[in-house]
Design a protein around this motif. Structure first.
Motif, short mmCIF file in Angstrom:
data_model
loop_
_atom_site.label_atom_id
_atom_site.label_comp_id
_atom_site.label_asym_id
_atom_site.label_seq_id
_atom_site.Cartn_x
_atom_site.Cartn_y
_atom_site.Cartn_z
N UNK A 151 -32.24 15.93 72.72
CA UNK A 151 -31.14 16.26 71.77
C UNK A 151 -31.03 17.64 71.74
N UNK A 152 -32.30 18.46 71.48
CA UNK A 152 -32.21 19.92 71.61
C UNK A 152 -31.62 20.57 72.81
N UNK A 153 -31.89 20.08 73.91
CA UNK A 153 -31.51 20.75 75.05
C UNK A 153 -29.92 20.61 75.29
N UNK A 154 -29.71 19.38 75.07
CA UNK A 154 -28.10 19.13 75.33
C UNK A 154 -27.49 19.91 74.30
N UNK A 155 -27.65 19.93 72.91
CA UNK A 155 -27.02 20.77 71.80
C UNK A 155 -27.25 22.16 72.13
N UNK A 156 -28.28 22.77 72.51
CA UNK A 156 -28.37 24.24 72.88
C UNK A 156 -27.79 24.57 74.03
N UNK A 157 -27.88 23.83 75.10
CA UNK A 157 -27.03 24.18 76.22
C UNK A 157 -25.51 24.13 76.35
N UNK A 158 -25.03 23.09 75.61
CA UNK A 158 -23.51 22.93 75.61
C UNK A 158 -23.13 23.54 74.15
N UNK A 159 -23.78 24.24 73.30
CA UNK A 159 -23.17 24.64 72.13
C UNK A 159 -22.16 25.78 72.26
N UNK A 160 -22.36 26.71 73.40
CA UNK A 160 -21.34 27.72 73.50
C UNK A 160 -20.00 27.20 74.09
N UNK A 161 -20.28 26.08 75.19
CA UNK A 161 -19.15 25.29 75.72
C UNK A 161 -18.40 24.55 74.65
N UNK A 162 -19.02 24.07 73.82
CA UNK A 162 -18.31 23.35 72.63
C UNK A 162 -17.35 24.08 71.61
N UNK A 163 -18.07 25.47 71.43
CA UNK A 163 -17.23 26.39 70.72
C UNK A 163 -15.91 26.80 71.55
N UNK A 164 -16.11 27.16 72.94
CA UNK A 164 -14.80 27.45 73.54
C UNK A 164 -13.82 26.41 73.81
#
Length: 302
Positions: free
Chosen positions: A62-75
């Protein structure tokens, strides 16, 4: 401001408050899912047959997918509309939570947790950006961000308490079923209360940057997790850590040359931004580890 009040009428503040409540509830759900599994980990481990390493991945996926894709989610929110991305993220999050509660094998559970992280990476930045849009700079925005911070802390603390209650009362699957149900309610609230806005931006999605930073973090977390059992001199562990370092350097070079970078390099020219990120990284490494180890220690050792 007077024109806005005339247009919206006397009901504008209540509508604004209701929208803030819905967006804060979305953030609460994300933080709740971060900590709600920790107390239930021993029961989850025996329920689906997890190993020691697999137990850590219930949290790490959970934490890895959340953290790794957080920037992509914002974009993605910038490009496709923040309200639309928020609703899609809530739908993915709810479906993944339901799948995690129904999982009967370690692989399915860990995959569902990773999918939860993907949904969370869309929810958190979109909800925060919509909150910023609701409140112009000034005291109102300050109060809204204060509510946001309080709700985030309450979600992390509430997850520990709720996880224990649900596990003891109905079993570990209800840890995930409750999150799925709550997320659906939040999705309905957001769709009903958060106003539509023309919030699409311009530019392109940074696929190369997203791929490199995601792979780098995956290698780093896998190497650190595997080192516990295989040892720090294991070839696989060293290869993963070396790969993470190479990919992070590549990510930094890619971001410098792309006009639509996930992380514009100018952000790190300000000392306050760099210091703030460093402090948050140190804080996260402490409190996330605390939430993981303390319930296990209390239940299995004490």
């Amino acid at each position: 401001m007077n024109l806005a009040r005339t247009k919206d009428g006397p009901d504008a503040p209540p509508r604004q408050g209701a929208a803030l409540a819905a967006l804060a509830a979305a953030q609460f759900t994300v933080m709740l899912a971060t900590s709600i599994v920790n107390v239930a980990l021993p029961q989850i481990r025996s329920g689906v047959g997890l190993s020691d390493g697999g137990t850590t991945w219930v949290v790490n996926a959970y934490g890895l997918a959340f953290g790794a894709l957080l920037l992509a989610g914002g974009r993605a929110g910038d490009l496709f509309g923040r309200r639309r991305v928020l609703l899609a993220g809530l739908a993915v999050f709810a479906g993944a939570s339901l799948a995690a509660g129904l999982a009967g094998s370690p692989g399915l559970l860990i995959a569902a947790r990773a999918l939860q992280g993907v949904g969370a990476a869309a929810i958190a930045p979109a909800a925060l950006a919509l909150t910023m849009n609701l409140f112009p700079p000034g005291p109102g925005r300050g109060r809204a961000l204060g509510v946001w911070g309080a709700v985030s802390g309450a979600g992390g603390a509430g997850g520990v308490l709720l996880g224990g209650v649900l596990t003891q009362a109905w079993g570990w699957p209800w840890v995930f079923h409750a999150v799925a149900l709550g997320t659906m309610l939040v999705l309905i609230a957001v769709a009903t209360l958060v106003p539509r806005a023309a919030d699409r931006g311009s530019g392109r999605f940074d696929l190369l940057g997203t791929a490199t930073v995601t792979l780098a973090l995956t290698c780093l977390v896998w190497g650190l997790t595997t080192a516990r059992g295989a040892g720090w001199t294991d070839a696989g562990v060293l290869s993963a850590l070396l790969g993470a370092a190479v990919l992070l350097v590549l990510f930094a070079r890619v971001e410098r040359r792309r006009p639509d970078a996930l992380i514009p390099p100018r952000l790190f020219t300000t000392g306050r931004v760099a210091a703030g990120n460093l402090l948050m990284a140190l804080l996260g490494s402490v409190w996330i580890a605390l939430f993981f180890f303390l319930p296990l220690y209390q239940q299995q050792v004490l």
